[in-house]
Design a protein around this motif. Structure first.
Motif, short mmCIF file in Angstrom:
data_model
loop_
_atom_site.label_atom_id
_atom_site.label_comp_id
_atom_site.label_asym_id
_atom_site.label_seq_id
_atom_site.Cartn_x
_atom_site.Cartn_y
_atom_site.Cartn_z
N TYR A 1 6.87 6.92 -5.36
CA TYR A 1 7.37 5.55 -5.51
C TYR A 1 7.40 4.73 -6.83
O TYR A 1 6.42 5.27 -7.70
N ARG B 1 4.72 12.07 2.56
CA ARG B 1 4.21 11.63 1.42
C ARG B 1 2.69 10.91 1.49
O ARG B 1 2.28 9.90 1.88
N ALA C 1 2.86 10.63 -2.35
CA ALA C 1 3.02 8.70 -2.57
C ALA C 1 3.28 8.45 -3.92
O ALA C 1 3.82 7.36 -4.43
N ASN D 1 5.22 8.42 5.34
CA ASN D 1 3.93 8.23 4.71
C ASN D 1 2.65 8.85 5.40
O ASN D 1 2.85 9.05 6.47
N LEU E 1 -0.22 2.46 1.72
CA LEU E 1 0.93 2.91 2.57
C LEU E 1 1.18 2.24 3.64
O LEU E 1 0.24 1.94 4.46
N GLY F 1 -0.94 10.16 0.53
CA GLY F 1 -2.05 9.41 -0.38
C GLY F 1 -2.99 10.39 -1.02
O GLY F 1 -2.49 11.53 -1.33
N GLU G 1 8.38 3.43 3.62
CA GLU G 1 9.18 4.61 3.10
C GLU G 1 10.38 4.11 2.50
O GLU G 1 11.08 5.12 1.66
#
Length: 329
Positions: A85, A147, A82, A210, A261, A149, A111
């Protein structure tokens, strides 16, 4: 490992050490491989595999390495982050140490949120390069990019829970939480990542998704849950705004703005349902951490958290904390 084996896959675990874990199910094969050695990786693949899970791919070169072996791999599931981003003003994890540099993401982050530019400069830009290289070659190697966290659970090299666990072991009965204790940084337990991997292995495709737990607790909630898991009680001092001193109140969840997310794409595309929650999984993580740091040098045992602590001054500067509390009255 357990999720894939339970789903009927024949699993081979590759690592530099080539070791295994006592909790793995029977039948898991192990092999010693350094991923920087493409010939060794090719030898480990042998005639090929239906699915390759890559937890240590970080840049475009790693993506190109996988693509060079695409004729031996049915599909891939690759751990991204993440951290890629950025917000609408261009702020990202790469700018968080700059004045007013912490990103203001939408809540939750889909996303489709813009990412930092691909390149070799930072962890985030390298992960974007990894993603773009694999997705561009989806016809050769279908790849699911997860992705993730803040990954948590036993054996994590970066257990953020260590901050509150060590304080409890050190006998601290008060904690200082900036931003009113409301900061949120989306966690994801290893078992929930494993469930995403299991589902992606069943449904190969080229996609980014995510990876997060079903709920995102605040820093205050996390600290209270760790207290409960350890049978402790602590007083919480809430501070409006940032940490009041460089080494007072700075902790691994002290993000100025929320990082949450959006998990609806994983639910829609894979039928994802989390197999655990942060609260339910926490006692196992806490018990593992207590065992790891009791009687040990925590910085030697956990060099990545030690690096974060050093960057902020010192997570456990109790003298500075006591002086601030005394001045506060």
């Amino acid at each position: 490992m357990r999720a894939l084996a339970a789903d009927g896959w024949q699993v081979t675990a590759a690592s530099r050490g080539g070791g295994s874990d006592g909790g793995w199910p029977p039948g898991v094969r192990t092999v010693r491989v350094d991923r920087t050695d493409t010939a060794a990786l090719a030898a480990a693949l042998g005639d090929g595999c239906d699915v390759l899970l890559d937890c240590v791919a970080y840049d475009g070169e790693h993506a190109r390495q996988l693509l060079s072996l695409a004729d031996r791999i049915g599909s891939a599931v690759v751990i991204s982050s993440a951290a890629i981003y950025r917000d609408e003003e261009g702020r990202s994890f790469d700018t968080q140490e700059e004045p007013d540099g912490f990103p203001r993401y939408p809540v939750p982050i889909p996303e489709t949120q813009p990412t930092v530019a691909a390149g070799p400069e930072t962890y985030g830009t390298r992960k974007v390069e990894l993603e773009q290289t694999l997705l561009a070659a989806g016809d050769r190697l279908p790849s699911t990019l997860l992705r993730a966290g803040a990954i948590h659970g036993p054996h994590s090299p970066l257990p953020r829970e260590l901050y509150f666990v060590k304080r409890a072991l050190d006998g601290r009965t008060v904690r200082v939480l900036p931003y009113g204790g409301t900061t949120r940084f989306h966690p994801v337990h290893a078992a929930n990542i494993a469930e995403l991997v299991r589902l992606a292995a069943r449904a190969p495709g080229s996609r980014v998704l995510n990876a997060g737990d079903p709920a995102v607790p605040t820093a205050a909630e996390i600290s209270a849950e760790i207290d409960r898991a350890m049978g402790r009680t602590s007083e919480t001092v809430l501070v409006d705004g940032p940490p009041p001193e460089p080494t007072v109140g700075s902790h691994p969840w002290a993000t100025q703005y929320p990082v949450v997310l959006d998990m609806t794409a994983a639910e829609r595309e894979l039928g994802y349902r989390a197999v655990t929650t942060y609260e339910d999984s926490l006692p196992g993580t806490v018990a593992w951490l207590v065992d790891e740091v009791t009687g040990a040098d925590w910085k030697e045992r956990f060099p990545l958290p030690a690096k974060l602590s050093d960057a902020s001054g010192d997570w456990f500067d109790y003298a500075a904390e006591d002086a601030w509390l005394a001045k506060r009255g």
